[in-house]
Design a protein around this motif. Structure first.
Motif, short mmCIF file in Angstrom:
data_model
loop_
_atom_site.label_atom_id
_atom_site.label_comp_id
_atom_site.label_asym_id
_atom_site.label_seq_id
_atom_site.Cartn_x
_atom_site.Cartn_y
_atom_site.Cartn_z
N GLN A 87 0.85 -1.20 0.00
CA GLN A 87 0.00 0.00 0.00
C GLN A 87 0.88 1.24 0.00
O GLN A 87 1.99 1.23 0.53
CB GLN A 87 -0.89 0.04 1.25
N ASP A 88 0.35 2.32 -0.56
CA ASP A 88 1.11 3.58 -0.56
C ASP A 88 0.89 4.36 0.73
O ASP A 88 1.75 5.11 1.16
CB ASP A 88 0.66 4.45 -1.75
N VAL A 89 -0.32 4.20 1.29
CA VAL A 89 -0.65 4.93 2.51
C VAL A 89 -1.40 4.00 3.46
O VAL A 89 -2.25 3.22 3.02
CB VAL A 89 -1.56 6.15 2.22
N LEU A 90 -1.07 4.10 4.74
CA LEU A 90 -1.81 3.33 5.74
C LEU A 90 -2.43 4.30 6.74
O LEU A 90 -1.82 5.35 7.05
CB LEU A 90 -0.90 2.35 6.49
N TYR A 91 -3.60 3.94 7.22
CA TYR A 91 -4.34 4.85 8.11
C TYR A 91 -4.66 4.17 9.44
O TYR A 91 -4.76 2.93 9.51
CB TYR A 91 -5.66 5.27 7.47
N GLY A 92 -4.88 5.00 10.42
CA GLY A 92 -5.42 4.55 11.70
C GLY A 92 -4.60 3.47 12.37
O GLY A 92 -3.37 3.54 12.44
N ASP A 93 -5.31 2.45 12.86
CA ASP A 93 -4.64 1.37 13.61
C ASP A 93 -3.67 0.60 12.73
O ASP A 93 -2.66 0.09 13.23
CB ASP A 93 -5.70 0.43 14.19
N ASP A 94 -3.97 0.50 11.43
CA ASP A 94 -3.05 -0.16 10.50
C ASP A 94 -1.70 0.55 10.51
O ASP A 94 -0.63 -0.09 10.52
CB ASP A 94 -3.61 -0.13 9.07
N ALA A 95 -1.79 1.85 10.45
CA ALA A 95 -0.56 2.65 10.43
C ALA A 95 0.21 2.46 11.74
O ALA A 95 1.45 2.30 11.73
CB ALA A 95 -0.91 4.12 10.22
N ILE A 96 -0.50 2.46 12.86
CA ILE A 96 0.17 2.28 14.16
C ILE A 96 0.80 0.89 14.22
O ILE A 96 1.93 0.71 14.68
CB ILE A 96 -0.84 2.47 15.31
N GLU A 97 0.08 -0.09 13.71
CA GLU A 97 0.56 -1.49 13.75
C GLU A 97 1.89 -1.64 13.01
O GLU A 97 2.79 -2.35 13.46
CB GLU A 97 -0.53 -2.38 13.12
N HIS A 98 1.98 -0.97 11.85
CA HIS A 98 3.18 -1.12 11.02
C HIS A 98 4.10 0.09 11.11
O HIS A 98 4.82 0.41 10.15
CB HIS A 98 2.77 -1.37 9.56
N ARG A 99 4.08 0.77 12.23
CA ARG A 99 4.78 2.06 12.33
C ARG A 99 6.28 1.94 12.10
O ARG A 99 6.93 2.89 11.67
CB ARG A 99 4.51 2.70 13.70
N LEU A 100 6.85 0.73 12.38
CA LEU A 100 8.31 0.60 12.21
C LEU A 100 8.72 0.65 10.74
O LEU A 100 9.85 0.97 10.42
CB LEU A 100 8.79 -0.70 12.85
#
Lengths: 362, 332
Positions: A66-79
């Motif tokens: 994905q080019d952009v992740l949002y919300g909890d997805d983004a937090i989950e893959h923050r590294l």
């Protein structure tokens, strides 16, 4: 014009509008520092964490697909991401001296808003009219920044005071004090049968984030070896937050030099959560004290507690006790849906706004 | 019977031990029709006997089908023994026999039937250790000489007289007699005094009214001979009450009909909405409508003026913001 990906039009939409508002999707948005909540006139309600992440490199992009992740997805893959939390104290973070950072926050804000609107599922042929709640005392610059990015994804947009939206959504327009506790700000608003003015509103920064900061400081002081991150701290707070006089021991496992260790954080959490009460009651005192003396008692007895921070256990009673001590009395009620209180009110404002007003703001 | 001029046209059934045959139903009816025609033409008397073995079905049930057949065969034999060769014997639906006796007056016909029942009484069947007695019932239809004989009438009369014999317990013969004529025909036949008849009807009416009052436990009032008038008024009042009730029921039915129509309309609208909702495959404007109501977004609003003023304020603030941004965006 809207750039938001849309749903296919259902059959009935092709038959022509049956009602004045047919063909328009009204959206109420609570663009919060921690969470963004959306309520739309088609019945959709959604909330997502106000985080936006972009893959750091080609490898992470390939991994995440994905080019952009949002919300909890983004937090989950923050590294694997360049993670943005584009709002601070309820407004866009566009005041940094670092231009690149401003640019990143603006992009993240726009993407977050586009995603929020997309999740409201507008049809391809629908106009999208949005009301966005803003902190009561947001600056003109902050408001303009929000409008600028919103106009890129909706057809017409208005801002309104967040605590006012909460009160409007509850149909409590007369002699009410609203406390809207978010992550970035606590907004207080005095409703007295007219549109609240600047003197009727107070914005405090002793909100959810300040509770997190206090909690972190207290843990560091009392348990020097404990290791934790902001996310861990937020999870602990959201699960155990309480200001109740009597509460079960809060036992939390945190690593100490790599070894999981159990800590009793009851006192720390209680103290951190209680830290927001005195400033709120200070603000209430100001709003009550500057009100018509004849109606002050009635105002104190009609205090409405909203926002994600209102979910702290026992907060309504703690504020009441503080009001009794300092203001001689008070009655605090929680709203039923803390996360959607602002968005529901904004939706109602959008729905009640005459069509010509929307047209003129296009 | 083989000597009968028309009998050879029909295959007879060898039924009896005497070797004489019995005609089938169709055959005996055909022969009887011809004989009736001749009796009318030549004016001679006729007797028709319809003979039935009493409790034959029960006998069959008790002792089996073969016993039943034996009984019928023996009875057929008795019939043959008491009749002349010129008489016509036939059977209908197994258990009944028809016997037509031309040139036989009524008295002779009765005597014949008597002989037949007596002869049957002498029959005895042994079934194991049990001795079974046989009895006959006979229905008699007569036509004297010179009285026109119709087959259908004779056939019907013999059936009715047989029913009488069976109803009386069987083992007997009954002669058909025409029922008493009706009152109407009697009145037509006998010229009557109209005043007398009117008095009789008044008396009947008075008795009837009296019985009505007594049946509900009330004392009979003195109508002073005006029963008819009282009755007419009572009937009129009852009719008025009935009309009132009918009218009320009609109004209720009209109301119910209107309500049903309204409900049907509502149902149609709901069904249409459901159809549209299903067509949208989960994207449901109906839910949105409900949601608007739940969220207080419905049309009805107590603070409409206040809210309109508030909307204006919000709009003005946003318009001001827009204008400031527009000015800020102007070059120079």
């Amino acid at each position: 014009m809207s750039q938001v990906p849309t749903e296919e039009s259902p059959e009935s939409a092709k038959e022509g509008p049956a009602e004045p508002e047919a063909g328009v999707l009204y959206v109420g948005i609570d663009l919060g520092t921690s969470r963004t909540s959306v309520a739309a006139s088609n019945g959709v309600r959604v909330t997502l964490a106000s985080f936006v992440g972009y893959p750091k490199d080609v490898v992470s992009k390939k991994l995440l697909k994905q080019d952009v992740l949002y919300g909890d997805d983004a937090i989950e893959h923050r590294l694997s991401l360049d993670l943005y939390r584009p709002l601070e104290h309820g407004v866009l973070k566009v005041t940094s001296e670092v231009a690149a950072e401003n640019e990143g926050n603006l992009r993240a804000s726009r993407d977050l808003l586009v995603e929020a609107i997309r999740r409201a599922r507008p049809r391809r042929d629908e106009l999208v009219y949005a009301v966005i709640g803003a902190p009561a005392q947001a600056s003109i610059t902050s408001k303009n920044a929000i409008i600028d990015i919103a106009r890129e994804c909706v057809d017409s947009v208005m801002l309104c005071s967040e605590p006012f939206a909460v009160a409007y959504g509850q149909d409590m327009l007369d002699d009410v004090l609203v406390i809207d506790i978010g992550a970035g700000t606590v907004d207080l608003c005095r409703m007295h049968g007219t549109m609240p003015e600047d003197t009727d509103q107070i914005t405090l920064e002793t909100a959810g984030d300040s509770v997190d900061a206090n909690l972190a400081e207290l843990i560091r002081e009392n348990h020097p070896g404990a290791q934790f991150s902001e996310k861990m701290l937020k999870e602990i707070k959201e699960r155990h937050s309480s200001v109740a006089e009597v509460m079960q021991p809060i036992l939390v496992t945190l690593p100490v030099a790599g070894k999981p260790t159990e800590f009793d954080l009851t006192a720390e959490i209680q103290a951190a959560c209680r830290s927001i009460v005195p400033p709120i009651v200070d603000g209430l005192g100001q709003l009550v004290g500057s009100f018509d003396p004849e109606f002050q008692e009635r105002l104190k007895d009609r205090v409405l507690l909203a926002g994600g921070g209102s979910q702290i256990k026992g907060l309504d009673l703690a504020i009441e006790r503080e009001m009794v001590e300092r203001l001689g009395g008070g009655k605090v009620s929680r709203i039923e849906e803390p996360l959607y209180g602002g968005a529901n009110g904004a939706l109602k404002i959008a729905h009640d706004m005459p069509e010509e007003f929307w047209e003129r703001l296009k | 019977m083989g000597d009968h001029p028309r009998m050879s046209q029909f295959p007879s059934v060898n039924f009896t031990s005497t070797g004489r045959g019995l005609f089938s139903t169709e055959e005996i009816l055909e022969l009887m029709r011809g004989e009736c025609d001749r009796a009318r033409r030549y004016a001679y008397p006729l007797v028709l006997l319809r003979v039935c073995v009493d409790r034959l079905e029960q006998l069959g049930d008790l002792y089996g089908y073969e016993s039943r057949e034996r009984v019928l065969e023996e009875v057929g034999g008795v019939l043959c023994s008491v009749t002349r060769e010129s008489d016509m014997l036939g059977c209908i639906i197994d258990s009944q026999f028809l016997a037509l006796f031309p040139h036989t007056p009524a008295e002779a016909g009765r005597a014949l039937a008597e002989r037949l029942t007596q002869a049957a009484g002498r029959l005895a069947f042994h079934q194991g250790v049990a001795e079974v007695k046989i009895t006959l019932s006979v229905g008699i239809a007569l036509r004297e000489a010179g009285v026109g004989a119709q087959l259908e009438e004779l056939f019907s009369e013999s059936a009715q007289s047989l029913e009488l014999a069976l109803a009386a317990g069987g083992n007997r013969a009954e002669v058909y007699s025409a029922p008493a004529r009706s009152l109407t025909s009697a009145m037509k036949a006998v010229p009557a005094d109209l005043e007398e008849i009117g008095a009789m009807l008044d008396s009947m009416l008075s008795e009837r009214v009296q019985a009505m009052f007594e049946s509900v436990g009330q004392k009979v009032p003195d109508f002073g001979g005006h029963e008819q008038e009282v009755l007419a008024r009572a009937v009129k009042k009852m009719e008025e009450e009935r009309e009132l009730l009918v009218s009320q029921h009609r109004e209720e039915m009209d109301t119910l009909s209107r309500r049903m129509e309204k409900l049907a309309e509502g149902l149609e609208i709901t069904e249409e909405e459901l159809r549209q909702a299903l067509a949208h495959q989960g994207f449901d404007p109906g839910v949105a409508s409900l949601y608007r109501t739940v969220q207080g977004l419905g049309a009805e609003d107590a603070d409409e003026d206040l809210k309109r003023a508030m909307m204006s304020k919000i709009f003005e603030a946003n318009l001001e913001l827009k204008e400031e941004r527009g000015e800020a965006g102007q070059p120079g």
